[in-house]
Design a protein around this motif. Structure first.
Motif, PDB file in Angstrom:
ATOM      1  N   THR A 104       0.851  -1.183   0.000  1.00 62.94           N
ATOM      2  CA  THR A 104       0.000   0.000   0.000  1.00 62.94           C
ATOM      3  C   THR A 104       0.889   1.236   0.000  1.00 62.94           C
ATOM      4  O   THR A 104       2.032   1.187   0.457  1.00 62.94           O
ATOM      5  N   GLN A 105       0.349   2.323  -0.542  1.00 59.53           N
ATOM      6  CA  GLN A 105       1.096   3.572  -0.546  1.00 59.53           C
ATOM      7  C   GLN A 105       0.124   4.728  -0.368  1.00 59.53           C
ATOM      8  O   GLN A 105      -0.792   4.905  -1.147  1.00 59.53           O
ATOM      9  N   LYS A 106       0.341   5.490   0.688  1.00 54.83           N
ATOM     10  CA  LYS A 106      -0.446   6.696   0.911  1.00 54.83           C
ATOM     11  C   LYS A 106       0.263   7.855   0.228  1.00 54.83           C
ATOM     12  O   LYS A 106       1.481   7.840   0.062  1.00 54.83           O
ATOM     13  N   LYS A 107      -0.497   8.852  -0.146  1.00 54.29           N
ATOM     14  CA  LYS A 107       0.035   9.989  -0.899  1.00 54.29           C
ATOM     15  C   LYS A 107       1.253  10.613  -0.206  1.00 54.29           C
ATOM     16  O   LYS A 107       1.198  10.985   0.963  1.00 54.29           O
ATOM     17  N   VAL A 126       6.165   3.263   0.156  1.00 55.66           N
ATOM     18  CA  VAL A 126       5.324   2.076   0.018  1.00 55.66           C
ATOM     19  C   VAL A 126       5.505   1.221   1.261  1.00 55.66           C
ATOM     20  O   VAL A 126       6.615   1.065   1.771  1.00 55.66           O
ATOM     21  N   GLN A 127       4.409   0.658   1.755  1.00 51.52           N
ATOM     22  CA  GLN A 127       4.455  -0.216   2.922  1.00 51.52           C
ATOM     23  C   GLN A 127       4.039  -1.618   2.507  1.00 51.52           C
ATOM     24  O   GLN A 127       3.250  -1.800   1.584  1.00 51.52           O
ATOM     25  N   VAL A 128       4.564  -2.607   3.209  1.00 50.09           N
ATOM     26  CA  VAL A 128       4.275  -4.006   2.919  1.00 50.09           C
ATOM     27  C   VAL A 128       3.754  -4.690   4.179  1.00 50.09           C
ATOM     28  O   VAL A 128       4.220  -4.397   5.279  1.00 50.09           O
ATOM     29  N   MET A 129       2.773  -5.582   4.001  1.00 47.72           N
ATOM     30  CA  MET A 129       2.306  -6.434   5.084  1.00 47.72           C
ATOM     31  C   MET A 129       2.411  -7.871   4.580  1.00 47.72           C
ATOM     32  O   MET A 129       1.782  -8.239   3.593  1.00 47.72           O
ATOM     33  N   TYR A 130       3.229  -8.670   5.253  1.00 51.63           N
ATOM     34  CA  TYR A 130       3.431 -10.053   4.857  1.00 51.63           C
ATOM     35  C   TYR A 130       2.310 -10.927   5.383  1.00 51.63           C
ATOM     36  O   TYR A 130       1.729 -10.650   6.435  1.00 51.63           O
ATOM     37  N   THR A 131       2.003 -11.981   4.660  1.00 50.21           N
ATOM     38  CA  THR A 131       0.970 -12.926   5.064  1.00 50.21           C
ATOM     39  C   THR A 131       1.328 -13.500   6.425  1.00 50.21           C
ATOM     40  O   THR A 131       2.466 -13.904   6.667  1.00 50.21           O
ATOM     41  N   GLY A 132       0.367 -13.508   7.333  1.00 52.34           N
ATOM     42  CA  GLY A 132       0.590 -14.050   8.669  1.00 52.34           C
ATOM     43  C   GLY A 132       1.047 -13.020   9.672  1.00 52.34           C
ATOM     44  O   GLY A 132       1.204 -13.330  10.845  1.00 52.34           O
ATOM     45  N   THR A 133       1.275 -11.789   9.236  1.00 52.93           N
ATOM     46  CA  THR A 133       1.668 -10.727  10.160  1.00 52.93           C
ATOM     47  C   THR A 133       0.504  -9.770  10.335  1.00 52.93           C
ATOM     48  O   THR A 133      -0.466  -9.813   9.579  1.00 52.93           O
ATOM     49  N   ASP A 134       0.610  -8.903  11.309  1.00 57.08           N
ATOM     50  CA  ASP A 134      -0.478  -7.955  11.555  1.00 57.08           C
ATOM     51  C   ASP A 134       0.005  -6.512  11.572  1.00 57.08           C
ATOM     52  O   ASP A 134      -0.605  -5.656  12.176  1.00 57.08           O
ATOM     53  N   SER A 185       7.520  -0.279   6.433  1.00 58.96           N
ATOM     54  CA  SER A 185       7.931   0.618   5.363  1.00 58.96           C
ATOM     55  C   SER A 185       9.060  -0.016   4.564  1.00 58.96           C
ATOM     56  O   SER A 185      10.001  -0.572   5.121  1.00 58.96           O
ATOM     57  N   THR A 186       8.960   0.080   3.243  1.00 61.64           N
ATOM     58  CA  THR A 186      10.017  -0.447   2.387  1.00 61.64           C
ATOM     59  C   THR A 186      11.151   0.557   2.217  1.00 61.64           C
ATOM     60  O   THR A 186      12.227   0.205   1.752  1.00 61.64           O
ATOM     61  N   GLY A 187      10.883   1.819   2.568  1.00 67.21           N
ATOM     62  CA  GLY A 187      11.883   2.858   2.396  1.00 67.21           C
ATOM     63  C   GLY A 187      11.945   3.396   0.975  1.00 67.21           C
ATOM     64  O   GLY A 187      12.849   4.153   0.636  1.00 67.21           O
ATOM     65  N   HIS A 188      10.984   3.000   0.137  1.00 72.96           N
ATOM     66  CA  HIS A 188      10.971   3.423  -1.264  1.00 72.96           C
ATOM     67  C   HIS A 188       9.614   3.991  -1.641  1.00 72.96           C
ATOM     68  O   HIS A 188       8.585   3.476  -1.226  1.00 72.96           O
ATOM     69  N   LYS A 189       9.622   5.028  -2.464  1.00 73.62           N
ATOM     70  CA  LYS A 189       8.372   5.576  -2.994  1.00 73.62           C
ATOM     71  C   LYS A 189       8.050   4.966  -4.351  1.00 73.62           C
ATOM     72  O   LYS A 189       6.896   4.938  -4.756  1.00 73.62           O
ATOM     73  N   ASP A 190       9.052   4.452  -5.027  1.00 75.26           N
ATOM     74  CA  ASP A 190       8.876   3.806  -6.323  1.00 75.26           C
ATOM     75  C   ASP A 190       8.374   2.377  -6.110  1.00 75.26           C
ATOM     76  O   ASP A 190       8.981   1.595  -5.373  1.00 75.26           O
ATOM     77  N   MET A 191       7.263   2.012  -6.744  1.00 73.60           N
ATOM     78  CA  MET A 191       6.639   0.705  -6.535  1.00 73.60           C
ATOM     79  C   MET A 191       7.544  -0.443  -6.968  1.00 73.60           C
ATOM     80  O   MET A 191       7.601  -1.472  -6.308  1.00 73.60           O
ATOM     81  N   ARG A 192       8.285  -0.277  -8.054  1.00 72.42           N
ATOM     82  CA  ARG A 192       9.184  -1.356  -8.502  1.00 72.42           C
ATOM     83  C   ARG A 192      10.268  -1.632  -7.470  1.00 72.42           C
ATOM     84  O   ARG A 192      10.566  -2.785  -7.159  1.00 72.42           O
ATOM     85  N   LYS A 193      10.862  -0.575  -6.928  1.00 70.02           N
ATOM     86  CA  LYS A 193      11.890  -0.755  -5.903  1.00 70.02           C
ATOM     87  C   LYS A 193      11.292  -1.354  -4.637  1.00 70.02           C
ATOM     88  O   LYS A 193      11.919  -2.173  -3.966  1.00 70.02           O
ATOM     89  N   ALA A 194      10.065  -0.964  -4.314  1.00 62.95           N
ATOM     90  CA  ALA A 194       9.400  -1.501  -3.133  1.00 62.95           C
ATOM     91  C   ALA A 194       9.130  -2.993  -3.288  1.00 62.95           C
ATOM     92  O   ALA A 194       9.300  -3.768  -2.335  1.00 62.95           O
ATOM     93  N   ILE A 195       8.739  -3.418  -4.480  1.00 61.06           N
ATOM     94  CA  ILE A 195       8.501  -4.850  -4.724  1.00 61.06           C
ATOM     95  C   ILE A 195       9.797  -5.620  -4.597  1.00 61.06           C
ATOM     96  O   ILE A 195       9.840  -6.696  -3.986  1.00 61.06           O
TER      97      ILE A 195
END
Length: 110
Positions: free
Chosen positions: A8-11, A15-23, A27-37
């Motif tokens: 997810t990314q707020k304006k 970009v932030q990531v939530m892994y399956t099984g976590t709550d 933060s990925t530390g990146h605003k670019d979606m490709r770098k965040a992935i």
């Protein structure tokens, strides 16, 4: 869409990531979606829960001394100008596999 995590990314934010099984969101530390992935894929092993349990030491540390990515112990030694031979890393990796993982590998990281 990846089944191991959600992004997810707020304006104006990273970009932030939530892994399956976590709550929690991380933060990925990146605003670019490709770098965040790329960041999410590279850190999946550390943050993702496996089968309802958190990551076990054996899953996280099995390649600790043999990795060569930018965040590895080898690259850290290079940045600190510590000189070690390849044999040093092989021996340290052997110690992890022969002594630490048999005794502590079953422990969870969280």
């Amino acid at each position: 869409m990846n089944k191991d995590y959600r992004l997810t990314q707020k304006k104006g934010r990273n970009v932030q990531v939530m892994y399956t099984g976590t709550d929690r969101w991380i933060s990925t530390g990146h605003k670019d979606m490709r770098k965040a992935i790329l960041w999410a894929e590279a850190n999946k092993k550390v943050y993702m829960l496996s089968g309802g349990d958190s990551v076990k030491l054996k899953d996280f540390a099995s390649d600790f001394w043999s990795r060569t990515d930018p965040k590895s112990i080898r690259k850290r030694h290079e940045r600190l100008k510590k000189k070690h031979t390849e044999l040093y890393y092989v021996q340290m990796n052997g110690r992890v596999h022969n002594y630490i993982l048999p005794a502590l590998g079953h422990l969870r990281s969280h």
